[in-house]
Design a protein around this motif. Sequence first.
Motif, PDB file in Angstrom:
ATOM      1  N   VAL A 189      -7.528  -1.334  -2.734  1.00  0.00           N
ATOM      2  CA  VAL A 189      -8.676  -0.775  -2.130  1.00  0.00           C
ATOM      3  C   VAL A 189      -7.955   0.234  -1.254  1.00  0.00           C
ATOM      4  N   LEU A 190      -7.090  -0.187  -0.394  1.00  0.00           N
ATOM      5  CA  LEU A 190      -6.594   0.635   0.363  1.00  0.00           C
ATOM      6  C   LEU A 190      -6.173   2.032   0.014  1.00  0.00           C
ATOM      7  N   PHE A 198      -9.536   4.037  -9.774  1.00  0.00           N
ATOM      8  CA  PHE A 198      -9.501   2.933  -8.928  1.00  0.00           C
ATOM      9  C   PHE A 198      -9.750   1.744  -9.722  1.00  0.00           C
ATOM     10  N   PHE A 236     -11.810   5.922  -4.652  1.00  0.00           N
ATOM     11  CA  PHE A 236     -12.416   4.600  -4.574  1.00  0.00           C
ATOM     12  C   PHE A 236     -13.626   4.691  -5.415  1.00  0.00           C
ATOM     13  N   SER A 264       0.773  -1.123   0.020  1.00  0.00           N
ATOM     14  CA  SER A 264      -0.092   0.073  -0.050  1.00  0.00           C
ATOM     15  C   SER A 264       0.796   1.415   0.076  1.00  0.00           C
ATOM     16  N   GLY A 271      -8.640   8.821  -2.118  1.00  0.00           N
ATOM     17  CA  GLY A 271     -10.113   9.211  -2.430  1.00  0.00           C
ATOM     18  C   GLY A 271     -10.446   8.831  -3.733  1.00  0.00           C
ATOM     19  N   SER A 293      -6.829   3.418  -2.840  1.00  0.00           N
ATOM     20  CA  SER A 293      -7.643   4.212  -3.601  1.00  0.00           C
ATOM     21  C   SER A 293      -8.490   4.803  -2.615  1.00  0.00           C
ATOM     22  N   LEU A 294      -8.633   4.461  -1.424  1.00  0.00           N
ATOM     23  CA  LEU A 294      -9.267   5.072  -0.104  1.00  0.00           C
ATOM     24  C   LEU A 294      -8.381   6.006   0.317  1.00  0.00           C
TER      25      LEU A 294
END
Lengths: 168, 129
Positions: free
Chosen positions: A64-65, A78, A73, A17, A71, A67-68
């Motif tokens: 996923v992490l 994403f 996601f 990540s 911001g 992209s979270l």
Amino acid sequence: MKLRRIVFISLLIAIASILGYVESLIPITLVPGVKLGLANIVILFSIYHFKWYEALIITLIRIVLVSLVLGSFLNVGFFMSLSGGLLSYLLMVLLKNIKNISILFVSISGALVHGLGQISVAIIVMGASQVIYYLPLIMLLSIPTGVIVGVLVRELNKHIKLEKEEIE
Amino acid sequence: MNSDKAKKIIPVIILISAVVIISLILLIITRHKKNEEIVAKIYYENSVIYEVDLSKEDDVRTVEVELKEGLVIKIEVKKDAIRVIDAPCKRKDCMKMSWTSSPNKPIVCLDLHYMIILSGKSDYDVVIE
Ligand SMILES: [Zn+2]
């Protein structure tokens, strides 16, 4: 699953990540949204040391992490990462099991498909064939990326040996 | 041992050469023909919102383009080049791309979904699916 193993996988997710986040800061904005695929260092490493589904879990959670954190996601960026990440994971898993194929070959192919996967989502989502102009650059960039990732993982493989019981 | 190494390195060399050759061919195919008029088109939701003939530009001038009601981007145009100087998007990728004067370097905004594409005047028209 052994506790040590779960801890190790979590650690790999964390490293992947961070790499994913860091590379989003690298301005290769020749091609906006397209990432080099440095996180593939971790993915390739896990393909060689863990079961296929564990490497897949690391790939998915990483995407996923990141992209979270960014911001992004569920928006275009994403899906570009998801497509690139999954396709290169799949290809690398397949190639890894073929005899006489070196880690460098696996890695460069992975980097190439990582770029192609991202660009195809951009073409589909942006709805324009013109994005194809990016293709040569992305393909050329995948060579140095693939070589760097391949050499690093090859060196890592020499030095890191998981104990037998951990592999079980 | 040596032949074993060769067996492993040859596919790698072939792969790299193939990638380089294919990319170069693609680059040549997509490269803009020199001394041709360059037209920039701004695409939004599958249609051309704004079009400018960059070969006819002189000094830098600023243009405001309305993608849709309430959604305005500010661009700068000069001789054979265009850039985005203001857009209400999050990542600002479109602005970071700075000046472009080549079809090989379109400006794409992944947040607002607009694109600025350059082409020679006589080039084929854009096909959008
Ligand atoms: Zn933008």
